[in-house]
Design a protein around this motif. Structure first.
Motif, PDB file in Angstrom:
ATOM      1  N   GLU A   1       3.624   9.245   0.422  1.00 16.86           N
ATOM      2  CA  GLU A   1       3.779   9.970   1.505  1.00 16.86           C
ATOM      3  C   GLU A   1       2.296  11.234   1.060  1.00 16.86           C
ATOM      4  O   GLU A   1       2.401  11.266   2.441  1.00 16.86           O
ATOM      5  CB  GLU A   1       4.791  10.918   1.368  1.00 16.86           C
ATOM      6  CG  GLU A   1       4.647  11.358   2.241  1.00 16.86           C
ATOM      7  CD  GLU A   1       6.242  12.628   2.533  1.00 16.86           C
ATOM      8  OE1 GLU A   1       7.048  13.109   2.706  1.00 16.86           O
ATOM      9  OE2 GLU A   1       7.640  12.316   1.787  1.00 16.86           O
ATOM     10  N   ALA A   2       2.146  11.606   0.253  1.00 22.95           N
ATOM     11  CA  ALA A   2       1.133  12.087  -0.412  1.00 22.95           C
ATOM     12  C   ALA A   2      -0.443  11.811   0.813  1.00 22.95           C
ATOM     13  O   ALA A   2      -0.977  12.694   1.380  1.00 22.95           O
ATOM     14  CB  ALA A   2       0.822  13.312  -1.433  1.00 22.95           C
ATOM     15  N   ALA A   3      -0.762  10.979   0.168  1.00 23.29           N
ATOM     16  CA  ALA A   3      -2.262  10.350   0.849  1.00 23.29           C
ATOM     17  C   ALA A   3      -1.825  10.716   2.424  1.00 23.29           C
ATOM     18  O   ALA A   3      -2.825  10.674   3.212  1.00 23.29           O
ATOM     19  CB  ALA A   3      -2.373   8.886   0.243  1.00 23.29           C
ATOM     20  N   VAL A   4      -1.046   9.599   2.673  1.00 24.60           N
ATOM     21  CA  VAL A   4      -0.621   9.641   4.185  1.00 24.60           C
ATOM     22  C   VAL A   4      -1.283  11.208   4.870  1.00 24.60           C
ATOM     23  O   VAL A   4      -1.986  11.558   5.595  1.00 24.60           O
ATOM     24  CB  VAL A   4       1.021   9.193   4.926  1.00 24.60           C
ATOM     25  CG1 VAL A   4       0.819   9.264   6.493  1.00 24.60           C
ATOM     26  CG2 VAL A   4       0.606   7.870   4.775  1.00 24.60           C
TER      27      VAL A   4
ATOM     28  N   LEU B   1      14.483   2.584  -0.411  1.00 21.95           N
ATOM     29  CA  LEU B   1      12.875   2.359   0.694  1.00 21.95           C
ATOM     30  C   LEU B   1      12.686   2.547  -0.871  1.00 21.95           C
ATOM     31  O   LEU B   1      11.964   3.014  -2.121  1.00 21.95           O
ATOM     32  CB  LEU B   1      12.251   3.046   1.725  1.00 21.95           C
ATOM     33  CG  LEU B   1      11.117   3.065   1.578  1.00 21.95           C
ATOM     34  CD1 LEU B   1      11.641   1.908   3.001  1.00 21.95           C
ATOM     35  CD2 LEU B   1      10.987   4.295   2.790  1.00 21.95           C
ATOM     36  N   PRO B   2      11.383   1.292  -1.314  1.00 23.64           N
ATOM     37  CA  PRO B   2      10.464   1.177  -2.129  1.00 23.64           C
ATOM     38  C   PRO B   2       8.718   1.817  -2.538  1.00 23.64           C
ATOM     39  O   PRO B   2       8.176   0.337  -2.104  1.00 23.64           O
ATOM     40  CB  PRO B   2      10.379  -0.517  -2.761  1.00 23.64           C
ATOM     41  CG  PRO B   2      10.229  -1.033  -0.988  1.00 23.64           C
ATOM     42  CD  PRO B   2      11.359  -0.321  -0.351  1.00 23.64           C
ATOM     43  N   LEU B   3       9.164   3.002  -2.572  1.00 26.67           N
ATOM     44  CA  LEU B   3       8.152   3.535  -1.656  1.00 26.67           C
ATOM     45  C   LEU B   3       6.772   4.155  -3.406  1.00 26.67           C
ATOM     46  O   LEU B   3       7.412   3.785  -4.099  1.00 26.67           O
ATOM     47  CB  LEU B   3       8.507   5.328  -1.722  1.00 26.67           C
ATOM     48  CG  LEU B   3       7.220   6.209  -1.222  1.00 26.67           C
ATOM     49  CD1 LEU B   3       6.632   5.908   0.330  1.00 26.67           C
ATOM     50  CD2 LEU B   3       7.689   8.231  -1.046  1.00 26.67           C
TER      51      LEU B   3
ATOM     52  N   VAL C   1       0.103  -1.399   0.327  1.00 26.38           N
ATOM     53  CA  VAL C   1       0.004   0.038   0.135  1.00 26.38           C
ATOM     54  C   VAL C   1       0.872   1.198  -0.185  1.00 26.38           C
ATOM     55  O   VAL C   1       0.602   1.549  -0.782  1.00 26.38           O
ATOM     56  CB  VAL C   1      -0.831   0.046   1.219  1.00 26.38           C
ATOM     57  CG1 VAL C   1      -1.827   1.133   1.368  1.00 26.38           C
ATOM     58  CG2 VAL C   1      -1.683  -1.309   0.769  1.00 26.38           C
ATOM     59  N   LEU C   2       1.454   1.427   1.177  1.00 30.62           N
ATOM     60  CA  LEU C   2       2.516   2.348   0.710  1.00 30.62           C
ATOM     61  C   LEU C   2       3.681   2.554   0.484  1.00 30.62           C
ATOM     62  O   LEU C   2       4.402   2.708  -0.442  1.00 30.62           O
ATOM     63  CB  LEU C   2       2.638   2.610   2.846  1.00 30.62           C
ATOM     64  CG  LEU C   2       1.528   3.308   3.298  1.00 30.62           C
ATOM     65  CD1 LEU C   2       2.111   3.789   4.443  1.00 30.62           C
ATOM     66  CD2 LEU C   2       1.189   4.337   2.573  1.00 30.62           C
TER      67      LEU C   2
END
Length: 219
Positions: free
Chosen positions: A92-95, A85-87, A13-14
């Motif tokens: 980050e924007a969603a969080v 990190l496999p972002l 998801v993230l």
């Protein structure tokens, strides 16, 4: 009842971590002369650390303990995350967007060390009021234990939470906790049709996850 919290999953998801988990576990199994079965990756998704380590030790590799498996695999995962990190796009924007709307929780099958590492590297750890690893509850996904524990820590009824999930076992877990579920499926590991049918909404990406969407689907 109105929405009182948003609960994210982590892996898939993230962060696009499932390919990393598969690479690391496959390498471990191969190095120890084990056998990787056709359904191994699907079975491992959603398992707690104790569950997947025991499965590898008992079913795939001879002569190792589940403690050995867990220690080495998690250590290798930490190294991979520290290298990069496999972002996933929009994570980050969603969080940050959803943290402005409602309190955030996280229910993940990753061990505590990796949860803290990922959220710290993203600099969003302070936005989550409750985070739970399935290694900290009795049963991993698809059981609802992790999601129910997050709701309890947030001090809200589970049915007032909206969960963001990608995998079949994750969708089943959040639904079993009576949360409204938004599915954000990963093309490489699409959830089973019966699990996907449990979602109130199927999103193409994290950009779709907005307060407006949540208000519409949470009835």
């Amino acid at each position: 009842m109105p929405v009182q919290a948003i609960v994210f999953d982590l892996d898939g998801v993230l962060i696009d971590s499932e390919p990393v988990w598969e690479d690391v576990r496959r390498a471990y199994v191969a190095e120890h002369g084990g056998r990787w079965l056709p359904d191994t990756q699907d079975r491992l998704m959603g398992m707690s650390t104790l569950e997947w380590a025991a499965y590898i030790a008992n079913d795939l590799v001879d002569g190792v303990t589940s403690e050995d498996v867990a220690y080495e695999v998690v250590d290798r995962m930490s190294q991979r995350y520290q290298d990069g990190l496999p972002l996933l796009p929009g994570a980050e924007a969603a969080v940050r967007r959803m943290a402005e709307y409602r309190p955030l929780g996280l229910s993940s099958s990753s061990p505590r060390a990796l949860i803290d590492l990922v959220l710290g590297q993203l600099r969003v750890d302070g936005l989550f009021r409750a985070t739970v690893s399935t290694e900290e509850v009795d049963r991993g996904k698809p059981a609802p234990d992790g999601y129910l524990t997050v709701a309890a820590q947030l001090d809200v009824p589970a049915r007032t939470c909206v969960a963001i999930e990608d995998s079949a076992n994750g969708l089943r877990s959040a639904h079993a906790a009576e949360m409204t579920v938004i599915a954000v499926p990963r093309p490489a590991h699409p959830p089973a049709d019966d699990a996907l049918a449990l979602a109130a909404h199927i999103a193409d990406d994290l950009d779709e996850i907005t307060p407006e969407l949540v208000e519409v689907i949470h009835r």
